[in-house]
Write a protein that holds these residues in place. Structure first.
Motif, PDB file in Angstrom:
ATOM      1  N   VAL A 126       0.853  -1.187   0.000  1.00 53.32           N
ATOM      2  CA  VAL A 126       0.000   0.000   0.000  1.00 53.32           C
ATOM      3  C   VAL A 126       0.888   1.235   0.000  1.00 53.32           C
ATOM      4  O   VAL A 126       2.074   1.176   0.353  1.00 53.32           O
ATOM      5  N   ASP A 132      -3.362  -0.683   5.678  1.00 49.93           N
ATOM      6  CA  ASP A 132      -4.595  -1.424   5.924  1.00 49.93           C
ATOM      7  C   ASP A 132      -4.552  -2.035   7.322  1.00 49.93           C
ATOM      8  O   ASP A 132      -3.479  -2.270   7.894  1.00 49.93           O
ATOM      9  N   CYS A 211      -0.703   8.385  -5.337  1.00 50.60           N
ATOM     10  CA  CYS A 211      -0.493   6.944  -5.510  1.00 50.60           C
ATOM     11  C   CYS A 211      -1.793   6.205  -5.821  1.00 50.60           C
ATOM     12  O   CYS A 211      -1.872   4.976  -5.682  1.00 50.60           O
ATOM     13  N   ARG A 212      -2.813   6.926  -6.235  1.00 52.18           N
ATOM     14  CA  ARG A 212      -4.088   6.284  -6.567  1.00 52.18           C
ATOM     15  C   ARG A 212      -4.076   5.773  -7.996  1.00 52.18           C
ATOM     16  O   ARG A 212      -3.347   6.301  -8.832  1.00 52.18           O
ATOM     17  N   ARG A 214      -5.529   2.271  -5.680  1.00 50.33           N
ATOM     18  CA  ARG A 214      -4.861   1.202  -4.946  1.00 50.33           C
ATOM     19  C   ARG A 214      -4.444   0.089  -5.902  1.00 50.33           C
ATOM     20  O   ARG A 214      -5.117  -0.149  -6.904  1.00 50.33           O
ATOM     21  N   TRP A 215      -3.377  -0.613  -5.530  1.00 49.46           N
ATOM     22  CA  TRP A 215      -2.937  -1.745  -6.357  1.00 49.46           C
ATOM     23  C   TRP A 215      -2.921  -3.064  -5.589  1.00 49.46           C
ATOM     24  O   TRP A 215      -2.775  -4.122  -6.192  1.00 49.46           O
ATOM     25  N   ARG A 216      -3.074  -3.032  -4.269  1.00 51.28           N
ATOM     26  CA  ARG A 216      -2.930  -4.262  -3.489  1.00 51.28           C
ATOM     27  C   ARG A 216      -3.862  -5.364  -3.978  1.00 51.28           C
ATOM     28  O   ARG A 216      -3.454  -6.529  -4.091  1.00 51.28           O
ATOM     29  N   GLU A 217      -5.108  -4.987  -4.288  1.00 44.70           N
ATOM     30  CA  GLU A 217      -6.089  -5.999  -4.701  1.00 44.70           C
ATOM     31  C   GLU A 217      -5.747  -6.615  -6.050  1.00 44.70           C
ATOM     32  O   GLU A 217      -6.286  -7.669  -6.417  1.00 44.70           O
TER      33      GLU A 217
END
Length: 280
Positions: A126, A132, A211-212, A214-217
């Motif tokens: 993140v 998170d 940084c938008r 998110r990339w984690r998902e």
């Protein structure tokens, strides 16, 4: 060390090994000197063309205003993909350390055809800011000690080196190595303006980046072989962050360095090199 022009900007780079060998591209966190010489040299000896590079607003790369960056995390990811394509001519093994690991994650997700393997060192899935709920945050006692120190005189090379050494001691890294690296970073920094020196030494520009999204998902979408390296004693990004990344990237290997904190110590260079070379 030299520079390379791509996408309308200049990136500071340093190459090791045979230019015709498979490329291993090392994204700095934020300067290239986040990657130790010993690791670069061992990777080159293992038959790789190793290129470490400075992110924007650090080292010899384009520096404009670290306090108000006009680019995003995805621009940094596109820089990596462009650099890989122009230097290697075929998919490259991309590695990122610290905040450079965030760049590397997004680069492989956004530009999958540019990369053949991924190594992530001491990073998290993140962006800077509160993590998170299931991810361990910075060790608060450590952060309090770090930020209780007065800022150095950024025009004083020795003061900056001493500041880095004291920070390394708090973080659990080698203060002697940190002092030497900080002096090298200072020597490479364009000018002594405090925002520029701070960006080089502390990576503060990352806290101001967009940084938008998110990339984690999206991490389960990664299809290239992946290695996650993390220091057991890392108090900045505790090891649970590396464990979380390794759980969701299909087939990822987790290598925990029991005696390491945020930096890759020279004593671990052989172990990390061997693990990286097995990826391709």
């Amino acid at each position: 060390m030299s520079t390379f022009n791509t996408r309308g900007i200049t990136l500071g780079i340093e190459s090791f090994g045979d230019d015709s060998a498979p490329l291993v591209l090392l994204a700095g966190g934020t300067t290239m000197l986040s990657w130790p010489d010993a690791l670069c040299e061992r990777l080159a000896a293992g038959g790789r063309h190793v290129v470490r590079y400075d992110l924007r607003d650090s080292g010899k790369s384009t520096t404009t205003d670290p306090q108000a960056p006009s680019y995003t995390l995805r621009d940094l990811a596109a820089d990596a993909a462009s650099l890989a394509g122009r230097l290697g001519g075929r998919p490259a093994h991309l590695a990122g350390i610290g905040v450079g690991g965030m760049v590397a994650q997004v680069a492989v997700l956004d530009h999958p055809s540019a990369f053949s393997a991924l190594t992530l060192v001491g990073t998290r899935p993140v962006a800077p800011g509160p993590p998170d709920d299931d991810l361990p945050d910075h060790d608060q006692a450590t952060m309090s000690r770090l930020f209780a120190r007065p800022m150095p005189d950024w025009s004083d090379r020795e003061a900056v080196a001493e500041f880095a050494a004291s920070g390394a001691e708090i973080l659990g890294d080698d203060p002697v190595a940190a002092r030497a690296i900080a002096a090298r970073i200072w020597d490479r920094t364009p000018g002594t303006a405090p925002p520029v020196q701070m960006a080089n030494q502390m990576g503060i520009v990352f806290s101001m980046l967009d940084c938008r999204p998110r990339w984690r998902e999206r991490l389960p979408e990664i299809e290239v072989p992946a290695l996650v390296v993390h220091g057991r004693r890392n108090r900045f990004f505790p090891v649970g962050n590396g464990e979380a990344i390794a759980r969701v990237i299909p087939g990822a290997r987790l290598l925990v360095l029991e005696e390491a904190a945020t930096a890759v110590p020279d004593a671990a260079a052989d172990e990390v090199t061997e693990a990286m070379l097995t990826l391709g």
